[in-house]
Design an enzyme around this catalytic site. Structure first.
Site, mmCIF file in Angstrom:
data_model
loop_
_atom_site.group_PDB
_atom_site.id
_atom_site.type_symbol
_atom_site.label_atom_id
_atom_site.label_comp_id
_atom_site.label_asym_id
_atom_site.label_seq_id
_atom_site.Cartn_x
_atom_site.Cartn_y
_atom_site.Cartn_z
ATOM 1 N N CYS A 143 -3.540 2.584 -5.743
ATOM 2 C CA CYS A 143 -2.793 3.503 -4.878
ATOM 3 C C CYS A 143 -1.387 3.770 -5.392
ATOM 4 C CB CYS A 143 -2.752 2.963 -3.447
ATOM 5 S SG CYS A 143 -1.961 1.335 -3.285
ATOM 6 N N HIS A 189 -3.716 8.945 0.599
ATOM 7 C CA HIS A 189 -3.607 7.650 -0.067
ATOM 8 C C HIS A 189 -4.943 7.272 -0.697
ATOM 9 C CE1 HIS A 189 -5.310 5.284 3.551
ATOM 10 N NE2 HIS A 189 -5.278 6.551 3.921
ATOM 11 N N HIS A 200 0.849 -1.186 0.000
ATOM 12 C CA HIS A 200 0.000 0.000 0.000
ATOM 13 C C HIS A 200 0.891 1.244 0.000
ATOM 14 C CE1 HIS A 200 -3.590 2.277 0.288
ATOM 15 N NE2 HIS A 200 -3.332 2.762 1.495
#
Length: 249
Positions: free
Chosen positions: A180, A91, A79
């Site tokens: 992301c 994010h 992530h």
């Protein structure tokens, strides 16, 4: 600061190299779990342990500066986020809740597994701002680890922050084309790319080119016919899928 890794109250180096077959298996498993509407990170006591872990973690934000690209290795993926300063991280997260309510207090809460799963299925996401603790969720953090891949293409910190803040809000989500990693690489390097996606696609190509996949798909088709009976829903895939794999290989 570049190419540093932080853990709660600790700083270490780790290797991010992964076996490509493990990656394809993990991503396929993730898609199966999404379709089956299961939680990715476990249920019951496992989820409670993760929550306790997140709450007890502390991150020394003095190691970060605005514009830094943060990476958090997860079980099935990595992530990414952009550090904005003052313990804030922008994010991109799949999230179905903004389509169901306008209550900003509810939306701003940490995205649960169900919200994430349905967000992926509905291809809905939100670029949100969370604390470092909520962003990392107890995981270790790599800082600017991708700078070495872009060399002289790193934008000024102020521009990185400006790009990230302008994009905050609702956006479309795609596991392959808008995730992301695309968000952070656009903000920091000016070009939206995803190395996770590229590795996934290359591994899929490798599997398709392997003629053993033709035999495997044919055998699975025969097993489905034996178990479910002879019908168009079992016979046609048994013929068509191996044929397509054969021609593509």
């Amino acid at each position: 600061m570049s190419q540093e890794q932080l853990q709660p109250q600790n700083k270490n180096k780790i290797s991010t190299m992964k076996n490509p077959m493990y990656e394809i298996a993990s991503l396929l498993l993730e898609k199966f779990l999404l379709l089956a509407n299961f939680k990715l990170l476990g249920v019951g006591s496992g989820a409670e342990e993760e929550e306790k872990k997140k709450q007890c973690c502390y991150y020394d934000t003095t190691y970060f500066k605005p514009g830094d690209l943060l990476e958090v290795p997860r079980t099935l993926f990595i992530h990414f986020g952009i550090y904005l300063g003052d313990n804030r991280v922008a994010h991109l997260m799949p999230d179905i809740l903004p389509a169901l309510t306008n209550d900003q207090k509810q939306i701003q809460k940490v995205v649960t597994n169900k919200r994430l799963i349905f967000g992926v299925i509905a291809k809905m996401a939100r670029i949100r701002v969370d604390t470092v603790e909520d962003f990392a969720y107890g995981g270790s953090i790599l800082v600017n680890h991708m700078d070495k891949l872009f060399k002289n293409n790193v934008l000024r910190d102020e521009e990185v922050v400006c790009r990230a803040e302008k994009l905050v809000g609702a956006t479309e989500y795609s596991l392959l084309w808008n995730n992301c990693e695309h968000f952070v690489t656009f903000c920091r390097y000016g070009s939206p790319v995803s190395f996770q996606t590229e590795k996934f696609c290359e591994t899929v190509k490798m599997i398709i080119r392997d003629q053993r996949s033709v035999l495997a798909s044919a055998l699975l088709g025969l097993v489905s016919i034996l178990c479910l009976g002879l019908a168009p829903s079992t016979t046609l895939p048994t013929i068509i899928i191996p044929f397509i794999l054969w021609m593509a290989g």
